[in-house]
Design a protein around this motif. Structure first.
Motif, PDB file in Angstrom:
ATOM      1  N   UNK A  54      25.996  36.510  50.375  1.00 48.94           N
ATOM      2  CA  UNK A  54      24.676  36.501  51.018  1.00 48.94           C
ATOM      3  C   UNK A  54      23.708  37.411  50.254  1.00 48.94           C
ATOM      4  N   UNK A  55      24.186  38.584  49.853  1.00 47.28           N
ATOM      5  CA  UNK A  55      23.370  39.509  49.065  1.00 47.28           C
ATOM      6  C   UNK A  55      22.956  38.859  47.750  1.00 47.28           C
ATOM      7  N   UNK A  56      23.873  38.184  47.078  1.00 47.13           N
ATOM      8  CA  UNK A  56      23.572  37.523  45.807  1.00 47.13           C
ATOM      9  C   UNK A  56      22.508  36.443  45.965  1.00 47.13           C
ATOM     10  N   UNK A  57      22.598  35.683  47.046  1.00 44.94           N
ATOM     11  CA  UNK A  57      21.616  34.624  47.300  1.00 44.94           C
ATOM     12  C   UNK A  57      20.232  35.239  47.536  1.00 44.94           C
ATOM     13  N   UNK A  58      20.169  36.286  48.359  1.00 45.13           N
ATOM     14  CA  UNK A  58      18.894  36.955  48.630  1.00 45.13           C
ATOM     15  C   UNK A  58      18.334  37.575  47.352  1.00 45.13           C
ATOM     16  N   UNK A  59      19.198  38.164  46.549  1.00 50.90           N
ATOM     17  CA  UNK A  59      18.767  38.786  45.298  1.00 50.90           C
ATOM     18  C   UNK A  59      18.182  37.744  44.354  1.00 50.90           C
ATOM     19  N   UNK A  60      18.822  36.600  44.266  1.00 50.11           N
ATOM     20  CA  UNK A  60      18.330  35.541  43.387  1.00 50.11           C
ATOM     21  C   UNK A  60      16.981  35.011  43.876  1.00 50.11           C
ATOM     22  N   UNK A  61      16.827  34.844  45.181  1.00 56.07           N
ATOM     23  CA  UNK A  61      15.540  34.397  45.734  1.00 56.07           C
ATOM     24  C   UNK A  61      14.447  35.428  45.455  1.00 56.07           C
ATOM     25  N   UNK A  62      14.780  36.699  45.588  1.00 56.00           N
ATOM     26  CA  UNK A  62      13.817  37.767  45.316  1.00 56.00           C
ATOM     27  C   UNK A  62      13.407  37.740  43.852  1.00 56.00           C
ATOM     28  N   UNK A  63      14.367  37.538  42.967  1.00 55.01           N
ATOM     29  CA  UNK A  63      14.081  37.490  41.535  1.00 55.01           C
ATOM     30  C   UNK A  63      13.125  36.342  41.217  1.00 55.01           C
ATOM     31  N   UNK A  64      13.381  35.190  41.776  1.00 56.76           N
ATOM     32  CA  UNK A  64      12.520  34.024  41.536  1.00 56.76           C
ATOM     33  C   UNK A  64      11.109  34.291  42.065  1.00 56.76           C
ATOM     34  N   UNK A  65      11.020  34.854  43.278  1.00 55.21           N
ATOM     35  CA  UNK A  65       9.712  35.136  43.882  1.00 55.21           C
ATOM     36  C   UNK A  65       8.929  36.165  43.059  1.00 55.21           C
ATOM     37  N   UNK A  66       9.609  37.204  42.590  1.00 57.35           N
ATOM     38  CA  UNK A  66       8.936  38.220  41.767  1.00 57.35           C
ATOM     39  C   UNK A  66       8.434  37.626  40.458  1.00 57.35           C
ATOM     40  N   UNK A  67       9.260  36.811  39.831  1.00 57.11           N
ATOM     41  CA  UNK A  67       8.854  36.195  38.569  1.00 57.11           C
ATOM     42  C   UNK A  67       7.645  35.276  38.778  1.00 57.11           C
ATOM     43  N   UNK A  68       7.640  34.529  39.879  1.00 63.49           N
ATOM     44  CA  UNK A  68       6.503  33.656  40.177  1.00 63.49           C
ATOM     45  C   UNK A  68       5.235  34.479  40.422  1.00 63.49           C
TER      46      UNK A  68
END
Length: 144
Positions: A54-68
């Motif tokens: 769950x942490x990995x999924x949230x981290x990946x979503x955060x990374x994508x959002x920050x990059x966008x």
């Protein structure tokens, strides 16, 4: 080519710091690294198997959002940065200082939440740590 490391996260303070850098300090010849250090410290040990995923999924979503978000801000500011979200096994402020050193950064730019003296003394401050431990100049942008 001089490298500039700009610490980023989703906060309005980090966004302000990036915009301030772009308006006041940016030069076309600078290599700009927008860096978000995602604390991964002990996460695997502290969480059960399902929670770690769950942490990995949230981290990946955060990374994508920050990059966008920062891709959009960079286009608006006419800055062509390298945007990095790096998982680190230390506190983010330690990683920012270490990565800036490895990149031989000319300087680091970071925002600050402008917390009071007592809170900063008790809890510490990312920008204070960076300022006191970086081996290069540090620009701390405060919205106030």
């Amino acid at each position: 080519m001089a490298t500039v490391v700009i610490a980023i996260d989703e906060s309005k303070f980090a966004q302000y710091a990036f915009r301030w850098y772009a308006e006041h300090l940016h030069k076309e010849e600078y290599k700009v690294v927008l860096l978000h250090a995602l604390e991964n410290l002990f996460m695997k040990d502290m969480m059960g198997p399902g929670r770690h995923e769950e942490f990995n999924i949230k981290a990946e979503k955060k990374a994508v959002a920050l990059k966008e978000l920062y891709t959009k801000l960079a286009q608006e500011s006419q800055v062509n940065p390298e945007i990095r979200v790096e998982r680190v096994d230390t506190k983010p402020e330690h990683a920012i200082v270490d990565i800036a050193h490895k990149e031989n950064a000319k300087f680091i730019v970071t925002g600050t939440r402008g917390v009071g003296v007592i809170r900063r003394t008790v809890l510490g401050s990312t920008s204070d740590f960076i300022m006191h431990h970086a081996r290069c100049p540090v620009v701390i942008c405060n919205m106030d």
